[in-house]
Design a protein around this motif. Structure first.
Motif, PDB file in Angstrom:
ATOM      1  N   ILE A  47       0.415  12.043 -10.326  1.00 25.04           N
ATOM      2  CA  ILE A  47       1.238  12.219  -9.123  1.00 25.04           C
ATOM      3  C   ILE A  47       1.747  10.877  -8.629  1.00 25.04           C
ATOM      4  O   ILE A  47       2.937  10.706  -8.327  1.00 25.04           O
ATOM      5  CB  ILE A  47       0.427  12.935  -8.025  1.00 25.04           C
ATOM      6  CG1 ILE A  47       0.093  14.368  -8.449  1.00 25.04           C
ATOM      7  CG2 ILE A  47       1.198  12.936  -6.704  1.00 25.04           C
ATOM      8  CD1 ILE A  47      -0.840  15.091  -7.492  1.00 25.04           C
ATOM      9  N   VAL A  48       0.847   9.899  -8.540  1.00 24.06           N
ATOM     10  CA  VAL A  48       1.229   8.573  -8.050  1.00 24.06           C
ATOM     11  C   VAL A  48       2.277   7.944  -8.955  1.00 24.06           C
ATOM     12  O   VAL A  48       3.292   7.409  -8.485  1.00 24.06           O
ATOM     13  CB  VAL A  48      -0.012   7.672  -7.939  1.00 24.06           C
ATOM     14  CG1 VAL A  48       0.389   6.226  -7.678  1.00 24.06           C
ATOM     15  CG2 VAL A  48      -0.943   8.164  -6.838  1.00 24.06           C
ATOM     16  N   ALA A  49       2.077   7.996 -10.266  1.00 20.10           N
ATOM     17  CA  ALA A  49       3.000   7.352 -11.205  1.00 20.10           C
ATOM     18  C   ALA A  49       4.373   8.008 -11.188  1.00 20.10           C
ATOM     19  O   ALA A  49       5.398   7.315 -11.156  1.00 20.10           O
ATOM     20  CB  ALA A  49       2.406   7.377 -12.612  1.00 20.10           C
ATOM     21  N   VAL A  50       4.422   9.330 -11.210  1.00 25.02           N
ATOM     22  CA  VAL A  50       5.706  10.035 -11.257  1.00 25.02           C
ATOM     23  C   VAL A  50       6.499   9.807  -9.979  1.00 25.02           C
ATOM     24  O   VAL A  50       7.702   9.503 -10.019  1.00 25.02           O
ATOM     25  CB  VAL A  50       5.482  11.540 -11.505  1.00 25.02           C
ATOM     26  CG1 VAL A  50       6.779  12.321 -11.336  1.00 25.02           C
ATOM     27  CG2 VAL A  50       4.924  11.775 -12.902  1.00 25.02           C
ATOM     28  N   VAL A  51       5.849   9.948  -8.823  1.00 24.69           N
ATOM     29  CA  VAL A  51       6.545   9.745  -7.551  1.00 24.69           C
ATOM     30  C   VAL A  51       7.021   8.299  -7.423  1.00 24.69           C
ATOM     31  O   VAL A  51       8.140   8.029  -6.966  1.00 24.69           O
ATOM     32  CB  VAL A  51       5.629  10.124  -6.370  1.00 24.69           C
ATOM     33  CG1 VAL A  51       6.292   9.784  -5.039  1.00 24.69           C
ATOM     34  CG2 VAL A  51       5.294  11.611  -6.414  1.00 24.69           C
ATOM     35  N   THR A  52       6.191   7.358  -7.846  1.00 24.72           N
ATOM     36  CA  THR A  52       6.577   5.945  -7.787  1.00 24.72           C
ATOM     37  C   THR A  52       7.784   5.667  -8.666  1.00 24.72           C
ATOM     38  O   THR A  52       8.719   4.954  -8.259  1.00 24.72           O
ATOM     39  CB  THR A  52       5.403   5.057  -8.217  1.00 24.72           C
ATOM     40  OG1 THR A  52       4.283   5.288  -7.359  1.00 24.72           O
ATOM     41  CG2 THR A  52       5.790   3.583  -8.141  1.00 24.72           C
ATOM     42  N   LEU A 111      -0.170   8.648  -0.306  1.00 26.49           N
ATOM     43  CA  LEU A 111       0.896   7.774   0.180  1.00 26.49           C
ATOM     44  C   LEU A 111       0.399   6.355   0.422  1.00 26.49           C
ATOM     45  O   LEU A 111       1.198   5.411   0.424  1.00 26.49           O
ATOM     46  CB  LEU A 111       1.489   8.337   1.479  1.00 26.49           C
ATOM     47  CG  LEU A 111       2.336   9.611   1.355  1.00 26.49           C
ATOM     48  CD1 LEU A 111       2.747  10.097   2.739  1.00 26.49           C
ATOM     49  CD2 LEU A 111       3.551   9.372   0.480  1.00 26.49           C
ATOM     50  N   ALA A 112      -0.898   6.210   0.631  1.00 28.90           N
ATOM     51  CA  ALA A 112      -1.469   4.880   0.875  1.00 28.90           C
ATOM     52  C   ALA A 112      -1.252   3.933  -0.289  1.00 28.90           C
ATOM     53  O   ALA A 112      -1.213   2.709  -0.099  1.00 28.90           O
ATOM     54  CB  ALA A 112      -2.967   5.010   1.189  1.00 28.90           C
ATOM     55  N   ILE A 113      -1.122   4.461  -1.500  1.00 28.24           N
ATOM     56  CA  ILE A 113      -0.841   3.608  -2.657  1.00 28.24           C
ATOM     57  C   ILE A 113       0.546   3.853  -3.229  1.00 28.24           C
ATOM     58  O   ILE A 113       1.112   2.974  -3.876  1.00 28.24           O
ATOM     59  CB  ILE A 113      -1.905   3.773  -3.761  1.00 28.24           C
ATOM     60  CG1 ILE A 113      -2.065   5.238  -4.165  1.00 28.24           C
ATOM     61  CG2 ILE A 113      -3.225   3.189  -3.327  1.00 28.24           C
ATOM     62  CD1 ILE A 113      -3.034   5.444  -5.303  1.00 28.24           C
ATOM     63  N   ASN A 180      -1.851   1.898 -14.387  1.00 31.82           N
ATOM     64  CA  ASN A 180      -2.976   1.011 -14.691  1.00 31.82           C
ATOM     65  C   ASN A 180      -3.440   0.179 -13.502  1.00 31.82           C
ATOM     66  O   ASN A 180      -4.432  -0.543 -13.629  1.00 31.82           O
ATOM     67  CB  ASN A 180      -2.600   0.062 -15.837  1.00 31.82           C
ATOM     68  CG  ASN A 180      -2.323   0.796 -17.133  1.00 31.82           C
ATOM     69  OD1 ASN A 180      -2.987   1.770 -17.457  1.00 31.82           O
ATOM     70  ND2 ASN A 180      -1.346   0.325 -17.882  1.00 31.82           N
ATOM     71  N   GLU A 181      -2.749   0.239 -12.361  1.00 34.52           N
ATOM     72  CA  GLU A 181      -3.072  -0.625 -11.234  1.00 34.52           C
ATOM     73  C   GLU A 181      -4.453  -0.286 -10.658  1.00 34.52           C
ATOM     74  O   GLU A 181      -4.788   0.873 -10.440  1.00 34.52           O
ATOM     75  CB  GLU A 181      -2.024  -0.477 -10.141  1.00 34.52           C
ATOM     76  CG  GLU A 181      -1.876  -1.690  -9.253  1.00 34.52           C
ATOM     77  CD  GLU A 181      -2.951  -1.783  -8.191  1.00 34.52           C
ATOM     78  OE1 GLU A 181      -3.272  -2.899  -7.773  1.00 34.52           O
ATOM     79  OE2 GLU A 181      -3.476  -0.731  -7.766  1.00 34.52           O
ATOM     80  N   LEU A 182      -5.242  -1.320 -10.415  1.00 35.19           N
ATOM     81  CA  LEU A 182      -6.617  -1.127  -9.947  1.00 35.19           C
ATOM     82  C   LEU A 182      -6.886  -1.787  -8.604  1.00 35.19           C
ATOM     83  O   LEU A 182      -7.503  -1.181  -7.727  1.00 35.19           O
ATOM     84  CB  LEU A 182      -7.601  -1.666 -10.993  1.00 35.19           C
ATOM     85  CG  LEU A 182      -9.095  -1.675 -10.591  1.00 35.19           C
ATOM     86  CD1 LEU A 182      -9.598  -0.258 -10.377  1.00 35.19           C
ATOM     87  CD2 LEU A 182      -9.932  -2.391 -11.651  1.00 35.19           C
ATOM     88  N   PHE A 183      -6.404  -3.023  -8.421  1.00 36.72           N
ATOM     89  CA  PHE A 183      -6.827  -3.809  -7.265  1.00 36.72           C
ATOM     90  C   PHE A 183      -6.440  -3.150  -5.943  1.00 36.72           C
ATOM     91  O   PHE A 183      -7.286  -2.956  -5.053  1.00 36.72           O
ATOM     92  CB  PHE A 183      -6.228  -5.216  -7.346  1.00 36.72           C
ATOM     93  CG  PHE A 183      -6.576  -6.086  -6.182  1.00 36.72           C
ATOM     94  CD1 PHE A 183      -7.848  -6.621  -6.054  1.00 36.72           C
ATOM     95  CD2 PHE A 183      -5.635  -6.365  -5.200  1.00 36.72           C
ATOM     96  CE1 PHE A 183      -8.179  -7.423  -4.974  1.00 36.72           C
ATOM     97  CE2 PHE A 183      -5.950  -7.166  -4.117  1.00 36.72           C
ATOM     98  CZ  PHE A 183      -7.225  -7.692  -3.998  1.00 36.72           C
ATOM     99  N   THR A 184      -5.171  -2.789  -5.795  1.00 40.97           N
ATOM    100  CA  THR A 184      -4.717  -2.186  -4.545  1.00 40.97           C
ATOM    101  C   THR A 184      -5.401  -0.860  -4.296  1.00 40.97           C
ATOM    102  O   THR A 184      -5.838  -0.571  -3.175  1.00 40.97           O
ATOM    103  CB  THR A 184      -3.193  -1.989  -4.566  1.00 40.97           C
ATOM    104  OG1 THR A 184      -2.552  -3.238  -4.851  1.00 40.97           O
ATOM    105  CG2 THR A 184      -2.695  -1.461  -3.238  1.00 40.97           C
ATOM    106  N   ALA A 185      -5.500  -0.030  -5.339  1.00 41.42           N
ATOM    107  CA  ALA A 185      -6.165   1.266  -5.178  1.00 41.42           C
ATOM    108  C   ALA A 185      -7.634   1.096  -4.817  1.00 41.42           C
ATOM    109  O   ALA A 185      -8.183   1.872  -4.017  1.00 41.42           O
ATOM    110  CB  ALA A 185      -6.031   2.079  -6.464  1.00 41.42           C
ATOM    111  N   LEU A 186      -8.285   0.101  -5.378  1.00 34.22           N
ATOM    112  CA  LEU A 186      -9.694  -0.134  -5.085  1.00 34.22           C
ATOM    113  C   LEU A 186      -9.911  -0.507  -3.627  1.00 34.22           C
ATOM    114  O   LEU A 186     -10.909  -0.117  -3.012  1.00 34.22           O
ATOM    115  CB  LEU A 186     -10.227  -1.241  -6.002  1.00 34.22           C
ATOM    116  CG  LEU A 186     -11.719  -1.596  -5.886  1.00 34.22           C
ATOM    117  CD1 LEU A 186     -12.585  -0.403  -6.259  1.00 34.22           C
ATOM    118  CD2 LEU A 186     -12.040  -2.795  -6.755  1.00 34.22           C
TER     119      LEU A 186
END
Length: 249
Positions: A47-52, A111-113, A180-186
């Protein structure tokens, strides 16, 4: 990684490090799906990748069209200002980002990420579209204007089809960055139900032992969507390398 996903820890580290699995342990994939809830993380990442990808490309191509094809005051300043975002590291703005997410009350939603991911990818995507649009002859728009086409008809029916190779190329980069993003999501995501795939993979590391076979199975599953996406858009990516050839003459 694919071979390790069909082995146990003993085969991976001692008895059969480089060989084919002596026994295809499909249960590693079953454990990844059932015990570690990998499908929920997979869904969130999708969901995050497609919307982004969709909103980043839509906003970037409109901004690039305005700065590359239209004449208006301060257009160059706006373009340079947008490109400056490429030089700002995420670590520098992570605290203000957390505060903004809290103030907008979106910390308990994807939406936070999604919104930060769109912002992070806008600069690079806009720069790619700007360079691509500058290679298209202005006579094409002049001909469309003579035929009675307004700016919206010209943009959607003439410009967008021409930049489709660039759209496919940037879509792959944006998809990989958000997937693949980790830092912001973490930092931003705390709800287990909203965690993405990179965060979910952390669960495979136990306090005293790690099931490396199931972990490799989860990594294999997570690598399938980017591979499929590239196989779908590989022709457009190759066309983007010959920018301008389709409109010459």
């Amino acid at each position: 990684m694919g071979l390790n996903s069909l082995k146990n820890n003993e085969e991976i580290f001692s008895t059969n490090v480089y060989g084919l699995p002596t026994h295809f342990r499909i249960e590693n994939y079953v454990n990844a799906v059932t015990q570690f809830n990998i499908l929920s993380f997979f869904k969130n990442s999708a969901i995050v990748a497609v919307v982004t990808v969709i909103f980043t490309i839509l906003m970037a191509v409109m901004f690039a069209y305005a700065t590359a094809r239209m004449r208006w005051r301060l257009s160059n300043i706006a373009r340079i200002y947008g490109i400056l975002g490429m030089f700002i590291p995420v670590q520098m703005i992570i605290i203000p980002l957390v505060i903004i997410v809290r103030d907008f009350h979106i910390q308990h939603s994807l939406l936070a990420i999604i919104i930060p991911y769109i912002a992070f990818n806008l600069s690079f995507t806009s720069m790619v579209f700007y360079a691509y649009l500058r290679s298209i002859p202005f006579e094409m728009e002049e001909s469309a204007a003579i035929d009675g086409a307004n700016i919206f008809t010209t943009f959607f029916r003439i410009i967008l089809p021409l930049v489709s190779p660039a759209m496919a190329t940037t879509a792959i980069f944006i998809f990989l960055n958000s997937w693949n993003e980790l830092f912001t999501a973490l930092v931003v995501i705390s709800d287990n139900a909203l965690k993405t795939l990179p965060l979910g993979l952390i669960y495979f590391q136990g306090q005293f032992a790690t099931d490396w076979g199931a972990s490799s199975a989860a990594l294999t599953i997570s690598s399938v969507p980017p591979i499929i996406m590239y196989l779908i858009f590989n022709r457009q990516v190759e066309s983007a390398l010959t920018v301008g050839s389709a409109v010459k003459g």
